[in-house]
Write a protein that holds these residues in place. Sequence first.
Motif, PDB file in Angstrom:
ATOM      1  N   PHE A 147      63.161  35.473  30.343  1.00 13.55           N
ATOM      2  CA  PHE A 147      61.812  35.700  29.827  1.00 13.55           C
ATOM      3  C   PHE A 147      61.178  36.920  30.481  1.00 13.55           C
ATOM      4  N   GLU A 148      61.402  37.084  31.791  1.00 15.69           N
ATOM      5  CA  GLU A 148      60.865  38.242  32.514  1.00 15.69           C
ATOM      6  C   GLU A 148      61.442  39.547  31.975  1.00 15.69           C
ATOM      7  N   GLN A 149      62.744  39.564  31.695  1.00 17.76           N
ATOM      8  CA  GLN A 149      63.375  40.763  31.143  1.00 17.76           C
ATOM      9  C   GLN A 149      62.791  41.103  29.775  1.00 17.76           C
ATOM     10  N   ASN A 150      62.574  40.085  28.947  1.00 18.63           N
ATOM     11  CA  ASN A 150      62.003  40.323  27.614  1.00 18.63           C
ATOM     12  C   ASN A 150      60.573  40.848  27.713  1.00 18.63           C
ATOM     13  N   VAL A 151      59.830  40.334  28.694  1.00 18.89           N
ATOM     14  CA  VAL A 151      58.449  40.799  28.876  1.00 18.89           C
ATOM     15  C   VAL A 151      58.426  42.269  29.278  1.00 18.89           C
ATOM     16  N   LEU A 152      59.272  42.640  30.232  1.00 17.71           N
ATOM     17  CA  LEU A 152      59.278  44.015  30.726  1.00 17.71           C
ATOM     18  C   LEU A 152      59.808  44.998  29.683  1.00 17.71           C
ATOM     19  N   ASP A 215      56.857  26.813  41.595  1.00 20.22           N
ATOM     20  CA  ASP A 215      57.216  28.228  41.607  1.00 20.22           C
ATOM     21  C   ASP A 215      57.485  28.737  40.194  1.00 20.22           C
ATOM     22  N   VAL A 216      58.219  27.943  39.410  1.00 25.27           N
ATOM     23  CA  VAL A 216      58.490  28.323  38.022  1.00 25.27           C
ATOM     24  C   VAL A 216      57.188  28.408  37.234  1.00 25.27           C
ATOM     25  N   LEU A 217      56.311  27.431  37.420  1.00 26.97           N
ATOM     26  CA  LEU A 217      55.037  27.424  36.699  1.00 26.97           C
ATOM     27  C   LEU A 217      54.199  28.646  37.042  1.00 26.97           C
ATOM     28  N   GLU A 218      54.154  29.001  38.316  1.00 29.59           N
ATOM     29  CA  GLU A 218      53.388  30.175  38.736  1.00 29.59           C
ATOM     30  C   GLU A 218      53.999  31.457  38.173  1.00 29.59           C
ATOM     31  N   ASN A 219      55.330  31.557  38.215  1.00 28.69           N
ATOM     32  CA  ASN A 219      55.992  32.754  37.690  1.00 28.69           C
ATOM     33  C   ASN A 219      55.759  32.915  36.198  1.00 28.69           C
ATOM     34  N   VAL A 220      55.841  31.821  35.460  1.00 27.13           N
ATOM     35  CA  VAL A 220      55.630  31.895  34.013  1.00 27.13           C
ATOM     36  C   VAL A 220      54.199  32.310  33.707  1.00 27.13           C
ATOM     37  N   ASN A 221      53.239  31.740  34.431  1.00 30.59           N
ATOM     38  CA  ASN A 221      51.837  32.124  34.238  1.00 30.59           C
ATOM     39  C   ASN A 221      51.637  33.617  34.486  1.00 30.59           C
ATOM     40  N   ASN A 222      52.227  34.111  35.575  1.00 27.43           N
ATOM     41  CA  ASN A 222      52.095  35.540  35.893  1.00 27.43           C
ATOM     42  C   ASN A 222      52.749  36.414  34.819  1.00 27.43           C
ATOM     43  N   LEU A 223      53.903  35.966  34.313  1.00 25.68           N
ATOM     44  CA  LEU A 223      54.603  36.749  33.298  1.00 25.68           C
ATOM     45  C   LEU A 223      53.839  36.750  31.977  1.00 25.68           C
ATOM     46  N   ILE A 224      53.216  35.630  31.641  1.00 27.75           N
ATOM     47  CA  ILE A 224      52.411  35.583  30.412  1.00 27.75           C
ATOM     48  C   ILE A 224      51.234  36.545  30.528  1.00 27.75           C
ATOM     49  N   HIS A 225      50.575  36.539  31.690  1.00 26.55           N
ATOM     50  CA  HIS A 225      49.454  37.470  31.897  1.00 26.55           C
ATOM     51  C   HIS A 225      49.933  38.923  31.867  1.00 26.55           C
ATOM     52  N   HIS A 227      52.544  40.016  30.218  1.00 30.36           N
ATOM     53  CA  HIS A 227      52.854  40.328  28.816  1.00 30.36           C
ATOM     54  C   HIS A 227      51.592  40.680  28.042  1.00 30.36           C
ATOM     55  N   ILE A 228      50.530  39.900  28.265  1.00 32.54           N
ATOM     56  CA  ILE A 228      49.265  40.173  27.568  1.00 32.54           C
ATOM     57  C   ILE A 228      48.713  41.535  27.988  1.00 32.54           C
ATOM     58  N   ALA A 229      48.835  41.844  29.296  1.00 32.79           N
ATOM     59  CA  ALA A 229      48.333  43.137  29.785  1.00 32.79           C
ATOM     60  C   ALA A 229      49.145  44.294  29.210  1.00 32.79           C
ATOM     61  N   LEU A 230      50.485  44.143  29.179  1.00 31.80           N
ATOM     62  CA  LEU A 230      51.336  45.205  28.639  1.00 31.80           C
ATOM     63  C   LEU A 230      51.105  45.389  27.149  1.00 31.80           C
ATOM     64  N   THR A 231      50.930  44.283  26.451  1.00 29.53           N
ATOM     65  CA  THR A 231      50.663  44.362  25.008  1.00 29.53           C
ATOM     66  C   THR A 231      49.331  45.057  24.747  1.00 29.53           C
ATOM     67  N   SER A 232      48.325  44.701  25.549  1.00 29.88           N
ATOM     68  CA  SER A 232      47.006  45.347  25.402  1.00 29.88           C
ATOM     69  C   SER A 232      47.101  46.837  25.696  1.00 29.88           C
ATOM     70  N   GLN A 233      47.885  47.191  26.748  1.00 32.55           N
ATOM     71  CA  GLN A 233      48.058  48.601  27.076  1.00 32.55           C
ATOM     72  C   GLN A 233      48.752  49.355  25.951  1.00 32.55           C
ATOM     73  N   LYS A 234      49.748  48.699  25.358  1.00 31.33           N
ATOM     74  CA  LYS A 234      50.465  49.336  24.246  1.00 31.33           C
ATOM     75  C   LYS A 234      49.538  49.547  23.055  1.00 31.33           C
ATOM     76  N   ILE A 235      48.701  48.549  22.786  1.00 29.14           N
ATOM     77  CA  ILE A 235      47.737  48.674  21.686  1.00 29.14           C
ATOM     78  C   ILE A 235      46.724  49.778  21.991  1.00 29.14           C
ATOM     79  N   ASN A 236      46.281  49.851  23.254  1.00 26.44           N
ATOM     80  CA  ASN A 236      45.327  50.888  23.642  1.00 26.44           C
ATOM     81  C   ASN A 236      45.937  52.287  23.503  1.00 26.44           C
ATOM     82  N   ASP A 237      47.226  52.406  23.897  1.00 28.69           N
ATOM     83  CA  ASP A 237      47.897  53.700  23.748  1.00 28.69           C
ATOM     84  C   ASP A 237      48.004  54.104  22.285  1.00 28.69           C
ATOM     85  N   ALA A 238      48.333  53.149  21.440  1.00 30.31           N
ATOM     86  CA  ALA A 238      48.434  53.449  20.004  1.00 30.31           C
ATOM     87  C   ALA A 238      47.069  53.831  19.437  1.00 30.31           C
TER      88      ALA A 238
END
Length: 311
Positions: A147-152, A215-225, A227-238
């Motif tokens: 999931f982390e690889q897909n997010v990045l 640990d898994v729960l914390e990592n998933v939460n961080n990765l979801i956040h 992903h949302i930040a990267l998606t927002s950045q991508k939308i802002n760049d576009a």
Amino acid sequence: MKKTLLSLKNTQWLDIVDPNRSELSEIAEKYQLNLKTLETCLDPEHLPKFESHDSFTFLIIRIYDPHKKSTADTIQDLTTKLALLITSNLILTVHRLDQDFIQNFRTRVEKNGDIFLAKDLIREIITQSIMSYDTPLTDLESKVETFEQNVLRLKTLNKILKDGFILKRRASVFKKILKLSVDIINKLVSKTDLNTNDFQDLRDSMDTLLFYSEDVLENVNNLIHLHIALTSQKINDASFKTNEVMRTLTVFSIFFLPLNFIAGLYGMNFENMPELKHPYGYYYAIFAMLVISAIVVWWIKRKGLLGNEDT
């Protein structure tokens, strides 16, 4: 219903698989057990719990179900229930699925039942039930890495959030079950003749599993956040690129609008247009266009429409 009655060293063990209400009623009458308590075994929604009564002890634990659906993300979908009712001369276990470790322990009791005590059975069931979460937690950690690889890489954007929330819900389920199970063991030790040493190794394993789930729960939460930040950045760049294109088109429109007006005005071809017959009319028109163009360029620069002015 599958029913097996076995003798231990100091008690009897009655193991029941997938009973219905009438069958439980017959068992309650035959062994003089509390029917209302037994009927709770049929409710699939129960969370792990512990009850201590004058004549019996009743507990419900939940075991990871290896036959779950791939989309399972709730306690009822990910786990199956196992109930234990403990009296002075009987241990009753009720479960819907015949777990492998229970089958193995039944085989061991059938061969050497006189060497097993009641606490051996209780400890075996609780230990194996808790350790059933070891493999799925390891698998969950592996899925979090994917999931982390897909997010990045920002791949399959529409699917990432769905996968992330499934992982989050599963980790949350494991954490909740393990915490409730810790509470059950503490109550079991305090209310019965079992002691802390009987579950010391299990406590250590539970602490490790609980740490992994958190640990898994914390990592998933961080990765979801993330992903949302990267998606927002991508939308802002576009959006920024789109705004740059629109600004360029606007500048061209502003520049050519007055020139098009002049060209359109003198392109109407009316007979009585005095400027058409003037000997220097053409040069006057070109000069006017150059002057207007210079004024437009000056105004555009002043307004900063050609770019961001840092000085």
